[in-house]
Enzyme design. Structure first.
Site, mmCIF file in Angstrom:
data_model
loop_
_atom_site.group_PDB
_atom_site.id
_atom_site.type_symbol
_atom_site.label_atom_id
_atom_site.label_comp_id
_atom_site.label_asym_id
_atom_site.label_seq_id
_atom_site.Cartn_x
_atom_site.Cartn_y
_atom_site.Cartn_z
ATOM 1 N N TYR A 26 -18.179 -24.570 23.896
ATOM 2 C CA TYR A 26 -19.444 -24.077 24.442
ATOM 3 C C TYR A 26 -19.268 -22.636 24.905
ATOM 4 O O TYR A 26 -19.615 -22.276 26.014
ATOM 5 C CB TYR A 26 -19.916 -24.976 25.588
ATOM 6 C CG TYR A 26 -21.395 -24.844 25.888
ATOM 7 C CD1 TYR A 26 -22.346 -25.319 24.992
ATOM 8 C CD2 TYR A 26 -21.833 -24.240 27.059
ATOM 9 C CE1 TYR A 26 -23.698 -25.200 25.261
ATOM 10 C CE2 TYR A 26 -23.182 -24.120 27.346
ATOM 11 C CZ TYR A 26 -24.114 -24.594 26.447
ATOM 12 O OH TYR A 26 -25.452 -24.475 26.708
ATOM 13 N N GLY A 27 -18.686 -21.831 24.019
ATOM 14 C CA GLY A 27 -18.493 -20.421 24.316
ATOM 15 C C GLY A 27 -19.544 -19.578 23.638
ATOM 16 O O GLY A 27 -20.718 -19.939 23.584
ATOM 17 N N SER A 28 -19.120 -18.451 23.082
ATOM 18 C CA SER A 28 -20.041 -17.480 22.499
ATOM 19 C C SER A 28 -20.923 -18.100 21.421
ATOM 20 O O SER A 28 -22.148 -18.058 21.509
ATOM 21 C CB SER A 28 -19.249 -16.301 21.922
ATOM 22 O OG SER A 28 -20.105 -15.389 21.280
ATOM 23 N N GLN A 29 -20.327 -18.685 20.388
ATOM 24 C CA GLN A 29 -21.120 -19.308 19.333
ATOM 25 C C GLN A 29 -21.593 -20.703 19.725
ATOM 26 O O GLN A 29 -22.708 -21.105 19.383
ATOM 27 C CB GLN A 29 -20.305 -19.388 18.041
ATOM 28 C CG GLN A 29 -20.093 -18.056 17.338
ATOM 29 C CD GLN A 29 -21.358 -17.507 16.704
ATOM 30 O OE1 GLN A 29 -22.301 -18.239 16.403
ATOM 31 N NE2 GLN A 29 -21.397 -16.197 16.523
ATOM 32 N N ARG A 49 -13.374 -29.450 26.609
ATOM 33 C CA ARG A 49 -12.392 -29.804 27.628
ATOM 34 C C ARG A 49 -12.920 -29.437 29.010
ATOM 35 O O ARG A 49 -13.746 -28.525 29.149
ATOM 36 C CB ARG A 49 -11.083 -29.073 27.348
ATOM 37 C CG ARG A 49 -10.356 -29.608 26.118
ATOM 38 C CD ARG A 49 -9.181 -28.744 25.716
ATOM 39 N NE ARG A 49 -8.394 -29.384 24.661
ATOM 40 C CZ ARG A 49 -7.397 -28.798 24.015
ATOM 41 N NH1 ARG A 49 -7.062 -27.546 24.310
ATOM 42 N NH2 ARG A 49 -6.734 -29.439 23.071
ATOM 43 N N ILE A 85 -6.905 -22.251 18.745
ATOM 44 C CA ILE A 85 -6.707 -23.566 19.368
ATOM 45 C C ILE A 85 -7.277 -24.703 18.533
ATOM 46 O O ILE A 85 -7.117 -25.876 18.871
ATOM 47 C CB ILE A 85 -7.296 -23.621 20.790
ATOM 48 C CG1 ILE A 85 -8.821 -23.707 20.763
ATOM 49 C CG2 ILE A 85 -6.821 -22.442 21.631
ATOM 50 C CD1 ILE A 85 -9.416 -24.065 22.104
ATOM 51 N N HIS A 108 -16.299 -20.190 10.839
ATOM 52 C CA HIS A 108 -15.348 -19.271 10.201
ATOM 53 C C HIS A 108 -14.334 -20.130 9.464
ATOM 54 O O HIS A 108 -13.917 -21.178 9.963
ATOM 55 C CB HIS A 108 -14.678 -18.401 11.264
ATOM 56 C CG HIS A 108 -13.652 -17.441 10.737
ATOM 57 N ND1 HIS A 108 -13.828 -16.727 9.573
ATOM 58 C CD2 HIS A 108 -12.438 -17.062 11.223
ATOM 59 C CE1 HIS A 108 -12.768 -15.952 9.372
ATOM 60 N NE2 HIS A 108 -11.914 -16.151 10.349
ATOM 61 N N GLY A 134 -22.670 -14.713 19.455
ATOM 62 C CA GLY A 134 -23.494 -15.814 19.915
ATOM 63 C C GLY A 134 -24.704 -15.414 20.735
ATOM 64 O O GLY A 134 -25.782 -16.000 20.590
ATOM 65 N N SER A 252 -27.803 17.082 11.285
ATOM 66 C CA SER A 252 -28.006 18.467 10.856
ATOM 67 C C SER A 252 -27.384 18.702 9.486
ATOM 68 O O SER A 252 -26.507 17.953 9.037
ATOM 69 C CB SER A 252 -27.377 19.423 11.866
ATOM 70 O OG SER A 252 -25.959 19.324 11.822
#
Length: 340
Positions: A26-29, A49, A85, A108, A134, A252
């Protein structure tokens, strides 16, 4: 190989209907996939966990279990823990609870492609890989669109794996803006190469080298920081919006001429050969094995690299300058944290 963009209209089968979905991590993604799927009407539980992620998932209203418990309850299991992990997590807590006909997904392909994880032949293996962090996957979903995604199938035990992957991508909002079909090999190797040679490794090395050239020539570090780092976002945003063409139309004539004349002097054929060597180390598994072995040894190399990077002069100069620019760094830092 020519690939065709697919959208919600191309997702023909609601393959997740009636399925219990477990998001592992339940982290970023993880938080983005779980919340978007729930808001899309899917039955989602969390397996994680004990710790910050467990508490956060419960706070966000999810039925939250240990990884093993969630796997036993679910039909579709998406593993969104950090790459390093996943192998031990899978072997200890997921594999013993898998059943024939289950589907296991990843964002991934690292652990499947390099065979750190081997899923039984009677279980589907799919991928949904949003091309963004995420917090953007979640925010853009709430805004009514989404982040494009890649999808892939590694094992199709049931004949339904592709439908599951496409429906998953639809559920997280990616099919609103576009899906591309790929393979685990292609996604993994291209993603690692992009990170190492261009987006992260190549870019930071280029910026640091430019900063050192200017400061070693006697220019003020603060001015060097602005020239080689601070303005990077302005240029990248233009390229992101309209390619090299829009960027060159927006700068420029002097800058554009210098681009053509000096760019090839910096990124030479030898640099391209170095990039090929990086790609070779990815393809033959050397990078993957080095990374995993460092993790198993307690991360001595990664820790040393982080300490070295934190002590760079450009980091110290940038930290001071950003204090005077309150408009910089307003993003919620918590959105970028990955809880194990």
């Amino acid at each position: 190989m020519t690939v065709q963009m697919e959208y919600e209209k191309d997702v023909k089968v609601a393959a997740l209907d009636g399925k219990k979905i477990a998001v592992i991590g339940y982290g970023s993604q993880g938080h983005a996939h779980a919340q978007n799927l729930r808001d899309s009407g899917r039955d989602v539980i969390i397996g994680v966990r004990p710790g910050k992620s467990f508490d956060k998932a419960k706070e966000d209203g999810f039925d939250t279990y240990t990884v093993a418990e969630a796997t036993k309850l679910a039909d579709v299991i998406m593993i969104l823990a950090p790459d390093e992990i996943q192998q031990e997590l899978y072997e200890a807590e997921i594999a013993p609870s898998l059943e024939a006909g289950n589907a296991v997904g990843f964002a991934h392909g690292f652990n499947i492609h390099f065979e750190f994880i081997k899923v039984p032949a009677d279980v589907d293996v799919f991928m949904c890989a949003p091309k963004g962090p995420g917090h953007l996957v979640r925010r853009t979903y709430e805004e009514g669109f989404g982040v494009p995604a890649l999808y892939a199938v590694y094992x199709d035990a049931t004949g339904n794996a592709k439908n599951i992957x496409m429906d998953w991508c639809k559920g997280v909002g990616a099919a609103r803006v576009g899906l591309l079909e790929t393979t685990y090999k292609e996604e993994t190797e291209e993603d690692l190469f992009g990170e190492q040679a261009v987006l992260c490794g190549g870019l930071t090395a280029l910026i640091e080298a430019g900063f050192e050239v200017l400061t070693e020539a006697g220019y003020a570090p603060e001015l060097a920081y602005f020239e080689v780092l601070h303005e990077m976002k302005l240029i990248v945003d233009l390229i992101y919006e309209g390619g090299f063409k829009k960027m060159r139309q927006s700068i420029s004539n002097t800058a554009e001429y210098g681009d053509y004349v000096s760019g090839p002097r910096v990124i030479t054929e030898q640099v391209k050969e170095n990039m090929k060597a990086v790609l070779a180390d990815i393809q033959n598994g050397k990078f993957a094995n080095d990374f995993v072995n460092d993790y198993k040894a307690g991360r001595p190399k990664l820790t040393a690299y982080r300490e070295q990077a934190a002590n760079l002069e450009i980091e110290k100069v940038g930290a001071e300058l950003r204090k005077a620019m309150p408009f910089v760094g307003k993003n919620d830092d918590d959105a970028f944290k990955i809880y194990n």
